[in-house]
Design an enzyme around this catalytic site. Structure first.
Site, short mmCIF file in Angstrom:
data_model
loop_
_atom_site.label_atom_id
_atom_site.label_comp_id
_atom_site.label_asym_id
_atom_site.label_seq_id
_atom_site.Cartn_x
_atom_site.Cartn_y
_atom_site.Cartn_z
N ASP A 117 31.38 9.49 -29.37
CA ASP A 117 30.00 9.23 -29.75
C ASP A 117 29.88 9.45 -31.26
O ASP A 117 30.89 9.51 -31.98
CB ASP A 117 29.01 10.07 -28.91
CG ASP A 117 29.03 11.55 -29.24
OD1 ASP A 117 29.81 11.96 -30.13
OD2 ASP A 117 28.26 12.31 -28.61
N CYS A 173 33.40 13.87 -28.22
CA CYS A 173 31.97 14.00 -28.50
C CYS A 173 31.81 15.38 -29.15
O CYS A 173 32.80 15.97 -29.57
CB CYS A 173 31.11 13.79 -27.26
SG CYS A 173 31.28 15.02 -25.96
N GLY A 174 30.59 15.88 -29.24
CA GLY A 174 30.41 17.15 -29.93
C GLY A 174 31.22 18.27 -29.30
O GLY A 174 31.93 19.01 -29.98
N THR A 175 31.10 18.40 -28.00
CA THR A 175 31.85 19.43 -27.27
C THR A 175 33.07 18.89 -26.55
O THR A 175 33.90 19.67 -26.08
CB THR A 175 30.94 20.07 -26.19
OG1 THR A 175 30.53 19.02 -25.29
CG2 THR A 175 29.73 20.74 -26.80
N GLY A 176 33.14 17.59 -26.38
CA GLY A 176 34.17 16.97 -25.54
C GLY A 176 33.81 16.99 -24.07
O GLY A 176 34.47 16.32 -23.26
N HIS A 213 51.39 18.92 -15.52
CA HIS A 213 51.01 19.34 -14.17
C HIS A 213 49.94 18.47 -13.53
O HIS A 213 49.93 18.32 -12.31
CB HIS A 213 50.54 20.79 -14.18
CG HIS A 213 51.65 21.78 -14.34
ND1 HIS A 213 51.50 23.13 -14.13
CD2 HIS A 213 52.96 21.60 -14.69
CE1 HIS A 213 52.66 23.76 -14.34
NE2 HIS A 213 53.56 22.85 -14.70
N ASN A 214 49.02 17.97 -14.32
CA ASN A 214 47.87 17.24 -13.76
C ASN A 214 47.97 15.74 -13.94
O ASN A 214 47.09 15.01 -13.50
CB ASN A 214 46.55 17.74 -14.38
CG ASN A 214 46.46 19.25 -14.40
OD1 ASN A 214 46.33 19.86 -15.46
ND2 ASN A 214 46.54 19.89 -13.24
N ARG A 237 56.10 19.18 -6.97
CA ARG A 237 54.95 19.83 -6.31
C ARG A 237 53.65 19.45 -6.99
O ARG A 237 52.59 19.45 -6.35
CB ARG A 237 55.13 21.35 -6.29
CG ARG A 237 55.01 22.03 -7.64
CD ARG A 237 55.33 23.52 -7.53
NE ARG A 237 55.04 24.26 -8.76
CZ ARG A 237 55.81 24.26 -9.85
NH1 ARG A 237 56.92 23.53 -9.87
NH2 ARG A 237 55.47 24.98 -10.90
N HIS A 238 53.72 19.11 -8.25
CA HIS A 238 52.50 18.72 -8.96
C HIS A 238 52.00 17.35 -8.49
O HIS A 238 50.80 17.09 -8.49
CB HIS A 238 52.75 18.72 -10.46
CG HIS A 238 53.23 20.04 -10.96
ND1 HIS A 238 52.48 21.19 -10.86
CD2 HIS A 238 54.42 20.42 -11.51
CE1 HIS A 238 53.17 22.22 -11.34
NE2 HIS A 238 54.35 21.78 -11.75
C1 RB5 Z 1 25.34 14.87 -29.06
O1 RB5 Z 1 24.40 15.55 -29.80
C2 RB5 Z 1 26.09 15.80 -28.11
O2 RB5 Z 1 25.25 16.17 -27.05
C3 RB5 Z 1 27.35 15.17 -27.61
O3 RB5 Z 1 28.16 14.84 -28.71
C4 RB5 Z 1 28.23 16.00 -26.70
O4 RB5 Z 1 28.43 17.28 -27.22
C5 RB5 Z 1 27.85 16.02 -25.28
O5 RB5 Z 1 28.56 16.56 -24.42
#
Ligand code: RB5
Length: 149
Positions: free
Chosen positions: A12, A69-72, A102-103, A136-137
């Site tokens: 994003d 994204c900001g947090t992924g 593994h995944n 096993r995985h």
């Molecule tokens: C955008 O502000 C933020 O919400 C997005 O990048 C992300 O962190 C969402 O999970």
């Protein structure tokens, strides 16, 4: 020479510049970067970008994907709704290696506002340098596939 290993990239608005740097980086590792944008910094909605990248992987057009994204977290949640996609958020190299080994993860999600750029590149190197171990995985990954079937 055109690389035959294709990796889709999307994000994003939180990671436009970083994503372009990642695209250049994966090319140095022998991957063809398939960057599907967005390219402009206006606020956008991560679910559509996560889904679009995941569809490239699910269809077989790309073997792997990297999304940000900001947090992924949000874009990972969207990608994992697409059948056949296994995506994990990583902020450390151990997890990045293990989700491949593994995944059998086929997508990596990164929090651009969480993890520093230097570490992000190491995380990507760990993810791309690892391979699924099977055994096993595979039994356990098959159980994940059974849930979505
Ligand atoms: C955008 O502000 C933020 O919400 C997005 O990048 C992300 O962190 C969402 O999970």
């Amino acid at each position: 020479m055109t690389a035959n290993k294709r990796i889709v990239l999307s994000s994003d608005h939180a990671a436009i510049e970083l994503r372009l740097a990642i695209a250049a980086h994966v090319e140095t590792l022998g991957w063809q970067a398939v960057d599907i944008g967005p390219t402009t910094p206006e606020s956008t909605h991560y679910p559509k970008h996560g889904e679009a990248a995941a569809q490239r992987v699910a269809s077989g057009d790309c073997q792997l994907g990297i999304i940000l994204c900001g947090t992924g977290q949000g874009i990972m949640m969207a990608a994992n709704k697409v059948k056949g996609v296994r995506c994990g958020v990583c902020s450390d190299t151990f997890s990045a290696r293990m989700i491949r080994e593994h995944n059998d993860a086929n997508m990596l999600s990164i929090g651009a506002r969480v993890t520093g750029e230097g570490l992000i590149f190491d995380i990507i190197d760990a993810f791309l340098g690892a391979s699924f171990e099977g055994g096993r995985h595979a039994t356990r990954v098959d159980m994940i596939k059974a849930i979505e079937a």
